[in-house]
Design an enzyme around this catalytic site. Sequence first.
Site, PDB file in Angstrom:
ATOM      1  N   THR A 151     -20.546   1.345  28.578  1.00 46.08           N
ATOM      2  CA  THR A 151     -21.265   0.782  29.725  1.00 46.08           C
ATOM      3  C   THR A 151     -22.357   1.742  30.134  1.00 46.08           C
ATOM      4  O   THR A 151     -22.137   2.951  30.130  1.00 46.08           O
ATOM      5  CB  THR A 151     -20.299   0.630  30.920  1.00 46.08           C
ATOM      6  OG1 THR A 151     -19.378  -0.398  30.603  1.00 46.08           O
ATOM      7  CG2 THR A 151     -21.014   0.297  32.204  1.00 46.08           C
ATOM      8  N   ASP A 182     -13.994  -2.698  34.925  1.00 46.52           N
ATOM      9  CA  ASP A 182     -14.245  -1.912  36.131  1.00 46.52           C
ATOM     10  C   ASP A 182     -15.712  -1.932  36.568  1.00 46.52           C
ATOM     11  O   ASP A 182     -16.017  -1.677  37.730  1.00 46.52           O
ATOM     12  CB  ASP A 182     -13.875  -0.442  35.868  1.00 46.52           C
ATOM     13  CG  ASP A 182     -14.694   0.110  34.701  1.00 46.52           C
ATOM     14  OD1 ASP A 182     -14.654  -0.492  33.609  1.00 46.52           O
ATOM     15  OD2 ASP A 182     -15.402   1.125  34.885  1.00 46.52           O
TER      16      ASP A 182
END
Length: 292
Positions: A151, A182
């Site tokens: 990410t 998340d």
Amino acid sequence: MKWAIIATWRMALEGVQKANELLKNKESSGDAIETAIKMVEDFPYYKSVGYGGLPNENGEVELDAAYMDGDSLSIGAIAGIKDFKNPISIARKLSEEKFNCFLVGHGAEEYAHKNGFERANMLTDRAIIHYKNRLKETVDKGLSPYAGHDTVGMVALDSNYSMACGTSTSGLFMKKRGRTGDSPLSGSGFYVDSEIGGATATGLGEDIMKGCISYEIVRLMKDGYTPQEAADKAVYELNKLLVDRRKEAGDISVVCINNKGEFGVATNIEGFSFVIATDKLAPTVYVCSVEN
Ligand code: SD4
């Protein structure tokens, strides 16, 4: 004049170079973050963010992103959005909303459309080839379909001492349709408070969210830990907790800066790269080592 920006993974370098120029020219941390993350999203060869991101198990690219303003603590987030070009910009726009600031799936797409964001097919031919190869490997060699995912997360401090952060990801490769990690979750994938500092995480979202690790790092900095101490403590304590309770911990890597522009990085995997730029340090890629 002081500024700083930190980002996860080597893929952020070109974006951070651009953001560094903006920060040097006294532009805001929010504009720096959005500009830099858009550059990562637009680059077709990064397989885990934006255009060219790898698809879910149904062959669809579903993207997650979030943006947080460290002055107002406003948050905007989207999850599972399909066929829109720059998720980070949609998330930033949502951060202006008092209500409905975290939208998923069709709701996020409807919002993006109504607010004039550009539709685009985010699935590339390259990603389709990778998807087919991985499918074959999973069957032939019994490999986990979920390995290999990064990410982009960034935190910035500008010359007005305002901070912002953002994340953008296609999530776990081969994830179930609708699976969210998340990255768009406040406190887990990101958190920033201009009076303290900010943090962002990358790795296995299912484990990162068990420790609300970005909020934990900001809380530790508030309690007087340096960014490096806070990052180490948060990562290794969560890693130990997961190993003690569940026998194993997934990948967890974090970057953070405080409101003085000091930074910290920690990881429980080999090869975690990050990018840092400050008023004293030109944009540079480093690799963080795991504490023994
Ligand atoms: C997720 N944390 O969706 C993201 C993926 C990632 O390095 O960061 N991979 O769980």
